[in-house]
Design a protein around this motif. Structure first.
Motif, PDB file in Angstrom:
ATOM      1  N   LEU A  57       0.829  -1.209   0.000  1.00 59.12           N
ATOM      2  CA  LEU A  57       0.000   0.000   0.000  1.00 59.12           C
ATOM      3  C   LEU A  57       0.865   1.261   0.000  1.00 59.12           C
ATOM      4  O   LEU A  57       0.574   2.230  -0.694  1.00 59.12           O
ATOM      5  N   SER A  58       1.929   1.237   0.743  1.00 58.09           N
ATOM      6  CA  SER A  58       2.836   2.375   0.806  1.00 58.09           C
ATOM      7  C   SER A  58       3.400   2.716  -0.571  1.00 58.09           C
ATOM      8  O   SER A  58       3.647   3.877  -0.879  1.00 58.09           O
ATOM      9  N   GLY A  59       3.571   1.706  -1.401  1.00 54.50           N
ATOM     10  CA  GLY A  59       4.154   1.902  -2.723  1.00 54.50           C
ATOM     11  C   GLY A  59       3.160   2.210  -3.830  1.00 54.50           C
ATOM     12  O   GLY A  59       3.565   2.401  -4.986  1.00 54.50           O
ATOM     13  N   VAL A  60       1.871   2.283  -3.512  1.00 52.43           N
ATOM     14  CA  VAL A  60       0.867   2.584  -4.535  1.00 52.43           C
ATOM     15  C   VAL A  60       1.092   3.998  -5.065  1.00 52.43           C
ATOM     16  O   VAL A  60       1.186   4.954  -4.300  1.00 52.43           O
ATOM     17  N   VAL A  61       1.191   4.127  -6.391  1.00 49.69           N
ATOM     18  CA  VAL A  61       1.363   5.439  -7.018  1.00 49.69           C
ATOM     19  C   VAL A  61       0.050   6.197  -6.901  1.00 49.69           C
ATOM     20  O   VAL A  61      -1.017   5.669  -7.219  1.00 49.69           O
ATOM     21  N   VAL A  62       0.129   7.443  -6.435  1.00 52.03           N
ATOM     22  CA  VAL A  62      -1.086   8.234  -6.193  1.00 52.03           C
ATOM     23  C   VAL A  62      -1.144   9.523  -6.999  1.00 52.03           C
ATOM     24  O   VAL A  62      -2.176  10.189  -7.006  1.00 52.03           O
ATOM     25  N   SER A  63      -0.065   9.898  -7.662  1.00 49.59           N
ATOM     26  CA  SER A  63      -0.044  11.170  -8.376  1.00 49.59           C
ATOM     27  C   SER A  63       0.544  10.971  -9.757  1.00 49.59           C
ATOM     28  O   SER A  63       1.597  10.355  -9.914  1.00 49.59           O
ATOM     29  N   ALA A  64      -0.133  11.525 -10.765  1.00 50.66           N
ATOM     30  CA  ALA A  64       0.310  11.380 -12.152  1.00 50.66           C
ATOM     31  C   ALA A  64       1.004  12.635 -12.663  1.00 50.66           C
ATOM     32  O   ALA A  64       1.222  12.773 -13.846  1.00 50.66           O
ATOM     33  N   GLY A  65       1.340  13.538 -11.797  1.00 51.75           N
ATOM     34  CA  GLY A  65       1.977  14.783 -12.223  1.00 51.75           C
ATOM     35  C   GLY A  65       3.386  14.557 -12.735  1.00 51.75           C
ATOM     36  O   GLY A  65       3.801  13.440 -13.013  1.00 51.75           O
ATOM     37  N   ARG A  66       4.154  15.648 -12.852  1.00 50.62           N
ATOM     38  CA  ARG A  66       5.540  15.544 -13.332  1.00 50.62           C
ATOM     39  C   ARG A  66       6.345  14.577 -12.489  1.00 50.62           C
ATOM     40  O   ARG A  66       7.182  13.844 -12.995  1.00 50.62           O
ATOM     41  N   THR A  67       6.110  14.602 -11.193  1.00 46.72           N
ATOM     42  CA  THR A  67       6.797  13.689 -10.284  1.00 46.72           C
ATOM     43  C   THR A  67       5.784  12.692  -9.743  1.00 46.72           C
ATOM     44  O   THR A  67       4.834  13.084  -9.070  1.00 46.72           O
ATOM     45  N   LYS A  68       5.994  11.440 -10.059  1.00 43.96           N
ATOM     46  CA  LYS A  68       5.084  10.416  -9.537  1.00 43.96           C
ATOM     47  C   LYS A  68       5.354  10.238  -8.049  1.00 43.96           C
ATOM     48  O   LYS A  68       6.501  10.123  -7.633  1.00 43.96           O
ATOM     49  N   ARG A  69       4.285  10.252  -7.275  1.00 36.75           N
ATOM     50  CA  ARG A  69       4.394  10.056  -5.825  1.00 36.75           C
ATOM     51  C   ARG A  69       3.657   8.794  -5.436  1.00 36.75           C
ATOM     52  O   ARG A  69       2.646   8.448  -6.031  1.00 36.75           O
ATOM     53  N   THR A  70       4.156   8.160  -4.397  1.00 38.18           N
ATOM     54  CA  THR A  70       3.472   7.000  -3.844  1.00 38.18           C
ATOM     55  C   THR A  70       2.680   7.425  -2.614  1.00 38.18           C
ATOM     56  O   THR A  70       2.869   8.528  -2.090  1.00 38.18           O
ATOM     57  N   LEU A  71       1.821   6.543  -2.161  1.00 45.03           N
ATOM     58  CA  LEU A  71       1.022   6.842  -0.979  1.00 45.03           C
ATOM     59  C   LEU A  71       1.922   7.130   0.211  1.00 45.03           C
ATOM     60  O   LEU A  71       1.702   8.059   0.964  1.00 45.03           O
ATOM     61  N   GLY A  72       2.942   6.337   0.397  1.00 42.58           N
ATOM     62  CA  GLY A  72       3.925   6.570   1.452  1.00 42.58           C
ATOM     63  C   GLY A  72       3.584   5.887   2.761  1.00 42.58           C
ATOM     64  O   GLY A  72       2.472   5.404   2.979  1.00 42.58           O
ATOM     65  N   PRO A  73       4.562   5.841   3.663  1.00 40.34           N
ATOM     66  CA  PRO A  73       4.436   5.083   4.902  1.00 40.34           C
ATOM     67  C   PRO A  73       3.365   5.583   5.874  1.00 40.34           C
ATOM     68  O   PRO A  73       2.610   4.792   6.423  1.00 40.34           O
ATOM     69  N   THR A  74       3.312   6.884   6.126  1.00 43.04           N
ATOM     70  CA  THR A  74       2.346   7.386   7.098  1.00 43.04           C
ATOM     71  C   THR A  74       0.926   7.225   6.590  1.00 43.04           C
ATOM     72  O   THR A  74       0.044   6.752   7.317  1.00 43.04           O
ATOM     73  N   ALA A  75       0.688   7.599   5.349  1.00 45.61           N
ATOM     74  CA  ALA A  75      -0.656   7.468   4.791  1.00 45.61           C
ATOM     75  C   ALA A  75      -1.084   6.004   4.718  1.00 45.61           C
ATOM     76  O   ALA A  75      -2.247   5.680   4.972  1.00 45.61           O
TER      77      ALA A  75
END
Length: 177
Positions: A57-75
């Protein structure tokens, strides 16, 4: 998730919605496998499953902008808590770093094992099977959340805590209130 401070960018018109697709795929893989018991009754196998689900879950990509972001550990930890509030003790960066030195799946597993130990000790000291904890606190709340709130105050907000031993047995060494 954004109301919890997770800062997930909404897709712009015409952009894909990786959050929606990623969460759906994650749920199809992990939803039925997630343990659903009180924290104190979480088995080692259940912890291992939750830790693997957390890592994915932490590694799920959540943003399609210039920089792809993952959900991350806290979220990811907060999302798992939202799905299993009696089972999962969430964390944030300060708690994870202070107690476990990392925020990966293995550290999350250690966090849940520590939470299970603390839950058992809390229930033993309160002479309760868990039903009376909400009454003692004065509101309906899971023991997993109470332990998280303690850690938030003691670590995230910077209060000095006497952790007692290297294994995090905070209820020992004079911390009985």
């Amino acid at each position: 998730m954004n109301s919890w401070g997770c800062r997930i960018r909404y897709p712009r018109e015409g952009e894909p919605a990786p959050f929606d697709d990623g969460i759906r795929d994650w749920w199809e893989t992990w939803g039925a496998a997630l343990p659903d018991v009180e924290l104190v009754h979480l088995t080692d196998a259940g912890i291992d499953t939750a830790a693997k689900a957390y890592a994915d879950l932490s590694g799920v990509v959540v943003s399609a902008g210039r920089t792809k972001r993952t959900l991350g550990p806290t979220a990811a930890a907060k999302a798992l808590y939202a799905l299993r509030p009696n089972t999962i003790m969430p964390w944030d960066a300060a708690i994870a770093g202070t107690l476990h030195g990392a925020r990966d799946g293995a550290a999350f597993g250690r966090h849940l094992r520590l939470g299970r130990e603390w839950a058992a000790a809390t229930l033993a000291e309160a002479d309760s099977n868990g039903d009376g904890i909400s009454a003692l606190v004065g509101r309906p709340v899971s023991l997993a959340k109470i332990l998280d709130e303690y850690l938030y105050v003691a670590i995230t907000m910077g209060a000095a805590g006497d952790w007692g031993t290297d294994s995090g047995e905070w209820w020992k060494d004079g911390n009985r209130g």
